[in-house]
Design an enzyme around this catalytic site. Structure first.
Site, PDB file in Angstrom:
ATOM      1  N   GLU A 119       0.656  -0.993   0.015  1.00 57.74           N
ATOM      2  CA  GLU A 119      -0.110  -0.355  -0.011  1.00 57.74           C
ATOM      3  C   GLU A 119       0.632   1.339  -0.030  1.00 57.74           C
ATOM      4  O   GLU A 119       0.759   2.212  -0.547  1.00 57.74           O
ATOM      5  CB  GLU A 119      -0.806  -0.167   1.356  1.00 57.74           C
ATOM      6  CG  GLU A 119      -2.239  -1.080   1.338  1.00 57.74           C
ATOM      7  CD  GLU A 119      -2.947  -1.075   0.007  1.00 57.74           C
ATOM      8  OE1 GLU A 119      -3.496  -0.270  -0.368  1.00 57.74           O
ATOM      9  OE2 GLU A 119      -3.715  -2.341  -0.242  1.00 57.74           O
ATOM     10  N   SER A 391     -27.261 -22.195 -24.688  1.00 56.30           N
ATOM     11  CA  SER A 391     -27.825 -21.700 -25.727  1.00 56.30           C
ATOM     12  C   SER A 391     -28.806 -20.793 -25.001  1.00 56.30           C
ATOM     13  O   SER A 391     -28.961 -19.674 -25.990  1.00 56.30           O
ATOM     14  CB  SER A 391     -28.642 -22.550 -26.229  1.00 56.30           C
ATOM     15  OG  SER A 391     -28.500 -23.735 -26.944  1.00 56.30           O
TER      16      SER A 391
END
Length: 725
Positions: A119, A391
């Site tokens: 950080e 599908s």
């Protein structure tokens, strides 16, 4: 004498007065060197002083109303209230609990190093603001686009999460820097790091603070017991707690943990050998068993938390927010009953399901079914699980793009025949047979693969991808496998989520307008600031595409050949599409799965008001496979129950035909061109189809006219023969 002198002086003056201009008397005067340069320098200095005064004035104006550094705010958290879609009912209060505060001296150095390397590697060198890092971030953002890299220090993150709203303005950034400087003057680096590690959010179930995270993920009694690989994993989590959760997303978590280890080695906190050794540990090897059951609305609240953090950069567990959501408690309660086996009977305990209910007009998520027998922090089958769509992708990648770009009609003739992909690989229908010439409507209703691929090829892969992207689907390279023709029938490598599919299908019902599915409408901060988080609507397709695709999907439900006849519900106009996917050859061999085994079974359906995407299957191939009629029908069964319940007592509505569409009677396709029926066409071969205005056929079919003439000729010949006899 005097008169002569005067006259000579006068003559001299007169001569001088008559000299050409620019010529001086006596020696020419030397010009002063550097006069212009000094004037420029003076002007620049003056402008600089004015700019400095203005800048200082602006700076003090911006920080004049900045909040004061308050000890109680820094170390305490303020809970946030989450409201249902009525804006009044508080469904949960999050934060101010499940926190175990740990002192700086109790946090092992390996944990501190992991977070600092990730950080803010210059944490001990700056005074709250790292201008060196800001410069690097500006360069990165210039090269890679805004947002590519941030420049906030750990001190700034403490300030931002404790005092300021996340509204991204220059004023807020200036205040953040000012308060970070003030914080560094008042507290030591050790105290600031302690505040940071006790505030950050790690995972669902209100897990924040390093001590609670260590207990949650690794079951350790103290943060002191964390190993290097575990510390690196936890240091990587806060950036995206859901994406990098090692319980639910081990692949992403492994990559993130390894990134942290590399940063630690790069910055001298560990050796490269130590980093490489830690990388060899399976990211799930030391995880504690997740046994904590979810509480009411937790699945929905998890999504709310993720959205708030992503869109506002605020911590819902400590920022004291009022969060207004799209949650329909009636719908969510019913979905929970479905998941808990109170509405439908699931085949077995391992059989899973995930579903999302979306309001078509707004995109607001009404309810989420995250799965069965879930534990807090477990895999959410509705929002995080990606599976092949089968599908159900055909309206999105095949027929929708063909209508949008080529203005196909719902009756577009397509020949279902033996066929192959462009690379020569054969493609087959599910039943391994061919129907000959069929309409696009019938091809979709029967879920034929070959016509779907032909539609995809007719439009082109790029246009198809563009259409899908407009509906919220990302079809970029996935793990080295490029987007290809196999996608046209759902052959994805990674896949999609029910959340994505619900959002995509809702645009068909919403006249082509796409609203990103969302759970949060607005957030109110303690200082009165409100942020509207409702996504903006955008046109994803023309209204004719939306209506014609919807009508084709109604045939999936209503026609005798449709694959979703089971979801028919009296009084409701329903459209949708079924989908299944197959196991790989390796999976079939490894787990002894028969060829007919199915991996995923979907049903994505909608009414004029709501869209529901339902996925069913097993978490892993070793848990089981879908084969029985009861299993294959579960997705449709769940959809029917939920859509019926949430539609009760509400206007049903209907899909409105836009002016851009016309309906015409045509002869069923027997070739590549559609024609209007003649007076001789048998009624059984006449069908009504929709066309984009101006594209309907004008030619009348002569097929049966010719047959009729031939038949009459034959009749006359027969009559003559009979007379001769």
């Amino acid at each position: 004498m005097s008169d002569n002198y005067r006259s000579r002086e006068e003559r001299r003056r007169a001569m001088n007065d008559n000299k050409p201009e620019g010529k001086s008397q006596g020696k020419p005067k030397k010009k002063k060197k550097g006069g212009l340069f000094r004037k420029i320098v003076a002007a620049v200095l003056l402008i600089g002083i004015i700019g400095l005064i203005a800048g200082v004035g602006t700076f003090f104006a911006m920080i004049s109303d900045a909040p004061k550094v308050d000890d109680s705010v820094l170390k305490n958290s303020f809970s946030s209230k989450v409201y249902a879609n009525d804006g009044k009912t508080v469904v949960k209060e999050i934060g101010a609990q499940k926190r175990t505060y740990v002192q700086y001296d109790e946090i092992p150095q390996v944990v501190k190093n992991a977070f600092i390397a990730t950080e803010d590697v210059r944490f001990y060198k700056h005074h709250g603001v790292d201008f060196y890092r800001i410069g690097g971030a500006l360069m990165a953002n210039f090269k890679n686009g805004f947002g590519a890299e941030g420049g906030s220090t750990i001190t700034q993150q403490v300030v931002k999460n404790s005092f300021l709203s996340p509204k991204k303005t220059v004023k807020r950034k200036v205040q953040e820097m000012w308060l970070a400087y003030q914080l560094e003057r008042k507290y030591s680096k050790q105290q600031i790091l302690e505040m940071y590690l006790n505030k950050i959010y790690f995972a669902s179930g209100e897990v924040y603070g390093i001590e609670r995270a260590a207990e949650k993920f690794y079951g350790v009694k103290s943060v002191k017991d964390l190993t290097l690989d575990e510390a690196a994993m936890l240091a990587g989590l806060p950036k995206a707690p859901t994406t990098y959760n090692p319980v639910t997303n081990p692949e992403n978590a492994t990559k993130r943990r390894n990134t942290v280890l590399n940063l630690m080695a790069k910055n001298g906190f560990i050796t490269q050998a130590e980093a490489d050794k830690a990388k060899q540990v399976d990211v799930q090897a030391h995880l504690a068993k997740q046994t904590e059951s979810t509480s009411k609305y937790d699945v929905f609240i998890d999504q709310v938390i993720e959205e708030v953090k992503k869109k506002t950069d605020a911590d819902p567990f400590s920022a004291g927010l009022e969060i207004y959501t799209t949650l329909d408690t009636n719908a969510q309660d019913y979905v929970d009953d479905v998941m808990n086996n109170k509405v439908v009977n699931f085949p077995n305990d391992k059989f899973q399901a995930g579903l999302v209910v979306v309001d078509n007009e707004t995109g607001g998520i009404q309810a989420i079914g995250g799965g069965r027998n879930r534990v807090s922090g477990g895999l959410n089958f509705a929002t995080n699980m990606r599976r092949q769509p089968g599908s159900t992708i055909k309206p999105i990648l095949d027929y929708g793009p063909a209508i949008e770009n080529l203005k196909w009609s719902t009756g577009q003739p397509i020949k279902d025949e033996e066929y192959h992909y462009s690379d020569g690989t054969p493609i087959r229908n599910f039943g391994r047979n061919y129907k000959g010439w069929v309409s696009a409507r019938e091809a979709l209703g029967r879920s034929l693969n070959i016509p779907a691929l032909k539609a995809f090829q007719a439009t082109g892969a790029d246009k198809a991808k563009e259409f899908a992207t407009g509906l919220g689907l990302k079809l970029d390279k996935e793990d080295g496998e490029a987007y290809s023709e196999a996608y046209s029938i759902g052959g994805f490598r990674t896949g999609v989520t029910p959340l994505q599919m619900a959002g995509a299908y809702s645009a068909f019902a919403n006249e082509g307008m796409y609203n990103a599915p969302h759970t949060v409408t607005k957030v109110k901060f303690p200082d009165g600031t409100e942020i509207d988080l409702t996504p903006k609507s955008k046109r994803a397709m023309q209204d004719y595409t939306a209506f014609m695709m919807t009508d084709m999907m109604k045939s999936v439900v209503n026609e005798s050949y449709g694959t979703a006849r089971a979801v028919r519900t009296p009084g409701l106009e329903i459209a949708g599409k079924t989908g299944t996917s197959n196991f790989s050859a390796d999976e079939k061999k490894r787990y002894n799965i028969p060829d007919a085994g199915e991996k995923d079974v979907w049903f994505n359906g909608f009414t004029p008001n709501y869209t529901i995407s339902v996925w069913t299957g097993y978490e892993t191939a070793k848990d089981g496979y879908i084969l029985s009629a009861n299993e294959t029908g579960m997705a449709k069964n769940i959809f029917k129950h939920v859509i019926t319940h949430i539609s009760e007592g509400k206007p049903k509505g209907s899909f409105k035909q836009p002016d851009s569409v016309v309906e015409r009677s045509v002869e069923k396709p027997t070739g590549k061109d559609l024609k209007r029926p003649s007076g001789s066409t048998p009624s059984s071969l006449i069908t009504k189809e929709y066309f984009v205005r101006g594209t309907a056929p004008t030619k009348v079919s002569q097929t049966f006219v010719k047959k009729e003439k031939e038949e009459k000729k034959e009749d006359k010949k027969e009559d003559k023969r009979e007379k001769r006899q």
